[in-house]
Scaffold this active site. Structure first.
Site, PDB file in Angstrom:
ATOM      1  N   ARG A  37       0.638  -9.383  13.494  1.00 50.69           N
ATOM      2  CA  ARG A  37       0.068  -8.288  12.699  1.00 50.69           C
ATOM      3  C   ARG A  37      -1.075  -8.784  11.827  1.00 50.69           C
ATOM      4  O   ARG A  37      -2.082  -8.088  11.649  1.00 50.69           O
ATOM      5  CB  ARG A  37       1.170  -7.642  11.851  1.00 50.69           C
ATOM      6  CG  ARG A  37       2.181  -6.871  12.663  1.00 50.69           C
ATOM      7  CD  ARG A  37       3.417  -6.530  11.855  1.00 50.69           C
ATOM      8  NE  ARG A  37       3.139  -5.572  10.794  1.00 50.69           N
ATOM      9  CZ  ARG A  37       4.009  -5.256   9.845  1.00 50.69           C
ATOM     10  NH1 ARG A  37       5.196  -5.840   9.810  1.00 50.69           N
ATOM     11  NH2 ARG A  37       3.691  -4.361   8.928  1.00 50.69           N
TER      12      ARG A  37
ATOM     13  N   ARG B  54      11.967  -8.181   4.075  1.00 57.62           N
ATOM     14  CA  ARG B  54      12.069  -6.724   3.967  1.00 57.62           C
ATOM     15  C   ARG B  54      13.202  -6.179   4.826  1.00 57.62           C
ATOM     16  O   ARG B  54      13.439  -6.621   5.939  1.00 57.62           O
ATOM     17  CB  ARG B  54      10.746  -6.070   4.384  1.00 57.62           C
ATOM     18  CG  ARG B  54      10.765  -4.560   4.213  1.00 57.62           C
ATOM     19  CD  ARG B  54       9.374  -3.962   4.233  1.00 57.62           C
ATOM     20  NE  ARG B  54       8.695  -4.144   5.509  1.00 57.62           N
ATOM     21  CZ  ARG B  54       7.475  -3.654   5.755  1.00 57.62           C
ATOM     22  NH1 ARG B  54       6.823  -3.002   4.807  1.00 57.62           N
ATOM     23  NH2 ARG B  54       6.902  -3.864   6.924  1.00 57.62           N
TER      24      ARG B  54
ATOM     25  N   ARG C 210      13.338  -4.707  10.575  1.00 60.26           N
ATOM     26  CA  ARG C 210      12.496  -4.133  11.618  1.00 60.26           C
ATOM     27  C   ARG C 210      11.996  -5.232  12.552  1.00 60.26           C
ATOM     28  O   ARG C 210      11.750  -6.362  12.126  1.00 60.26           O
ATOM     29  CB  ARG C 210      11.279  -3.417  11.000  1.00 60.26           C
ATOM     30  CG  ARG C 210      11.647  -2.297  10.083  1.00 60.26           C
ATOM     31  CD  ARG C 210      10.473  -1.424   9.681  1.00 60.26           C
ATOM     32  NE  ARG C 210       9.206  -2.124   9.546  1.00 60.26           N
ATOM     33  CZ  ARG C 210       8.095  -1.535   9.094  1.00 60.26           C
ATOM     34  NH1 ARG C 210       8.121  -0.269   8.732  1.00 60.26           N
ATOM     35  NH2 ARG C 210       6.974  -2.206   8.980  1.00 60.26           N
TER      36      ARG C 210
ATOM     37  N   ARG D 298      -9.230   2.314  10.687  1.00 59.85           N
ATOM     38  CA  ARG D 298      -8.848   0.941  11.034  1.00 59.85           C
ATOM     39  C   ARG D 298     -10.019   0.153  11.613  1.00 59.85           C
ATOM     40  O   ARG D 298      -9.950  -1.071  11.721  1.00 59.85           O
ATOM     41  CB  ARG D 298      -7.716   0.952  12.068  1.00 59.85           C
ATOM     42  CG  ARG D 298      -6.356   1.322  11.495  1.00 59.85           C
ATOM     43  CD  ARG D 298      -5.262   1.074  12.507  1.00 59.85           C
ATOM     44  NE  ARG D 298      -3.946   1.480  12.005  1.00 59.85           N
ATOM     45  CZ  ARG D 298      -3.160   0.722  11.277  1.00 59.85           C
ATOM     46  NH1 ARG D 298      -3.566  -0.482  10.930  1.00 59.85           N
ATOM     47  NH2 ARG D 298      -1.982   1.161  10.874  1.00 59.85           N
TER      48      ARG D 298
ATOM     49  N   LYS E  48       0.825  -1.212   0.000  1.00 59.57           N
ATOM     50  CA  LYS E  48       0.000   0.000   0.000  1.00 59.57           C
ATOM     51  C   LYS E  48       0.856   1.257   0.000  1.00 59.57           C
ATOM     52  O   LYS E  48       0.607   2.192  -0.756  1.00 59.57           O
ATOM     53  CB  LYS E  48      -0.938   0.008   1.215  1.00 59.57           C
ATOM     54  CG  LYS E  48      -1.888  -1.167   1.287  1.00 59.57           C
ATOM     55  CD  LYS E  48      -2.853  -1.052   2.442  1.00 59.57           C
ATOM     56  CE  LYS E  48      -2.194  -1.021   3.801  1.00 59.57           C
ATOM     57  NZ  LYS E  48      -1.472  -2.275   4.113  1.00 59.57           N
TER      58      LYS E  48
END
Length: 209
Positions: free
Chosen positions: A166, A122, A155, A88, A13
């Site tokens: 998540r 990532r 991260r 959200r 996104k």
């Protein structure tokens, strides 16, 4: 054009939003950036959000909605925007409808297996925030950002156990927005599993651009 981007973590996104900003000429507004800007500006809601985040808690709906309302009233967002990370919850979506009419809600569809592959590989520059990937987009020099020379790191929320958490949070809180906006006739589904240029083409086609 007023858009909302929905989709699981790792759906791209944020990456597409950068291209969409160029195409549409409207700002991308992420929840995190909105919180940080308001806190830096020292607005009452911004200071409240900072205090909540520093305590380790999630910013409540009332504060988040108030900050979004303030942000969308700014000059650069009057002609349109891309919301990434807000709303959200259904409560936030209902509140948004009271102060801004959304044109389309773009839902990026991505299987969990692809989410795990993308996020697990990532890497992010600690200085400029540019994204890399251990398989698809490595920096030229291992651990060093091509753009600014900063450290390229994994991260904490891209570790496997964090990714699973998540996804659980997404399914329980944000996924119901898909049904909410589908019933409202605003939802546009886009397959986000392909290469970035293919997703951009799908985006343009879905919005008639």
């Amino acid at each position: 054009m007023r858009l909302i981007f929905l989709g699981p973590p790792g759906a791209g996104k944020g990456t597409l939003a950068v291209t969409a900003v160029e195409i549409l000429g409207v700002p991308q507004i992420s929840t995190g950036a909105m919180f940080r800007a308001a806190a830096s500006a020292g607005t009452p809601l911004g200071l409240k959000a900072r205090a909540i985040m520093e305590s380790g808690s999630l910013v409540d709906d009332e504060t988040t909605i108030g900050l979004a309302k303030e942000r969308l009233a700014q000059e650069d967002a009057r002609a349109g925007y891309i919301l990434d990370g807000f709303p959200r919850t259904i409560a936030q979506a209902e509140a948004l409808a009271g102060f801004s009419a959304v044109d389309k809600v773009v839902n990026f569809e991505l299987p969990d297996s692809v989410v795990l592959e993308r996020l697990g590989g990532r890497r992010v520059c600690s200085s400029c925030g540019f994204n890399y990937h251990a398989l698809f987009n490595k920096p030229k020099f291992d651990g060093s950002c091509d753009r600014c020379g900063g450290k390229v790191l994994i991260r904490d929320d891209d570790l496997p156990e964090a990714i699973q958490k998540r996804l659980e949070v997404y399914r329980s809180q944000t996924a119901p927005l898909i049904d909410f906006y589908r019933k409202a006739g605003l939802l546009v589904d886009i397959d986000a599993s392909g290469p970035a240029d293919e997703v951009v083409r799908n985006f343009r086609s879905a919005l008639g651009l």
